[in-house]
Design a protein around this motif. Structure first.
Motif: not given
Lengths: 254, 254
Positions: B190-191, B215
């Protein structure tokens, strides 16, 4: 008892496309009761030279350091092995290239250091007959490279004649095995200059006479001494011949 | 239906001894219901450079001429393949290295010349499920190199992801297959800066949203598009993860 032919092909055949093709043309008639073992000839040496690796020799034999081992694995287990397999597949032979580590077939140990450290060179400990037999029973022709491995997971450069002897002897537990050494001469010659003078068969008594009379000398001596050892290990016969006479040449018998 | 895990390991793992060892430590628990496919990373490129071969590229991809093919076969089918097999044997896994030509498992054809001649590059035609299944049923873990072959007996350099897809799809005829792409990230994050942010599972709808929101982008896009195609071919799930999370990471589902 099923008959299996184990054919060891010398380095000169691997390097010479025309000779290799001639051999591959002959092999379908022995399929599926045949096992191939190949050396790599000077392939690895040439590659090592191109890569600028220092060649370390002792009494005419190469010392396999870590970098040389990598080169050997690339040349023998990679290029030589897959080239032969692809040529056989093209001819309808369902070949499978194997190095000693594959299916754990040929386990060796690193040669102990005595006077000289040979590096990553393996002496054969065991050959798994079950795995080779499994391939044969499935109609698959195993094609061995002379790279073996130790239980410690080291890849080891191994003499191709020793691999051929080891595989043939292991298979002799279950089959009637003939081991053919296929090189660039049509057999043991009565007259070294006459390719038509191959001696059809030699037993121990005849060997002693031929040695005594000087017909067999030099490089042929260890080949024959080795052949008699192989026969003692249960292999029915050892044949010395070239790709054009796989049913002929010279047969070494008890 | 028996479950089979096909694990594709990226080039970075092959080049990094520590990562490779970590992966090999994890594999015994999936044995014998596991198939490995490896790439070769920059091994072939490094060797080609050392040998002074001219690097020919087109749009960032290498053109495989005859000499480059030899280098590729040596590096992938030889060194990379046998190194992995020996490491697995050491850990009690009866692995068998195979290239496409071995047992005729992966048949490809030379990519046709259109705008550009890619040289000895193969596009997969068929994968012989019977031979792979035979190995699995005998308790043997197949380890595929990305070298395939044509019916004309040519060895061909092939994209390792394509080999993994081909093998997984072929096995899906007979088994419940999960294909894992093992690379250097613990999944789809996600990150991108947080290795603990792996998204557990993504279906087509979620993929569209993640793409829309930015994303998922860049190199991850083709990986995921490819994964959805693989699922359409009958494979149950595709997993993206690193060697430390072979049961975790991100699972791509219908």
């Amino acid at each position: 008892m099923k008959k299996i032919k184990v054919i060891k092909i010398g380095g000169k055949l691997i390097e010479n496309t025309e000779l290799l093709n001639r051999l591959c043309d002959e092999l379908p008639r022995f399929y599926p009761n045949c096992v191939l073992v190949h050396g790599g000839g000077t392939l690895a040496g040439q590659l090592a030279t191109k890569l600028g690796l220092e060649v370390k020799m002792h009494e005419g034999r190469r010392i396999t350091d870590a970098e040389t081992l990598k080169v050997t694995v690339m040349a023998y287990a990679g290029l030589a092995n897959k080239t032969v397999v692809a040529e056989l597949q093209k001819r309808g032979v369902n070949a499978c290239g194997v190095s000693g580590c594959d299916m754990g077939i040929v386990v060796s140990h690193k040669r102990p250091v005595k006077d000289i450290d040979w590096g990553f060179v393996g002496d054969i400990e065991s050959v798994n007959c079950d795995m080779v037999a499994m391939l044969l029973e499935k109609g698959i022709m195993p094609v061995f490279s002379p790279i073996t491995f130790s239980k410690e997971g080291e890849l080891l450069n191994t003499n191709a004649d020793s691999v051929a002897n080891g595989v043939a002897s292991a298979l002799a537990e279950r089959y009637e095995v003939e081991l053919t050494f296929c090189f660039d001469k049509p057999g043991v010659l009565m007259d070294i200059d006459d390719d038509n003078s191959a001696i059809p068969s030699i037993n121990r008594e005849q060997f002693a006479e031929l040695k005594e009379s000087g017909v067999i000398y030099s490089g042929m001596l260890p080949k024959l001494e080795n052949a008699f050892k192989t026969i003692d290990s249960g292999v029915s016969a050892v044949r010395l011949t070239d790709p054009d006479h796989l049913d002929g040449g010279t047969v070494i018998v008890k």
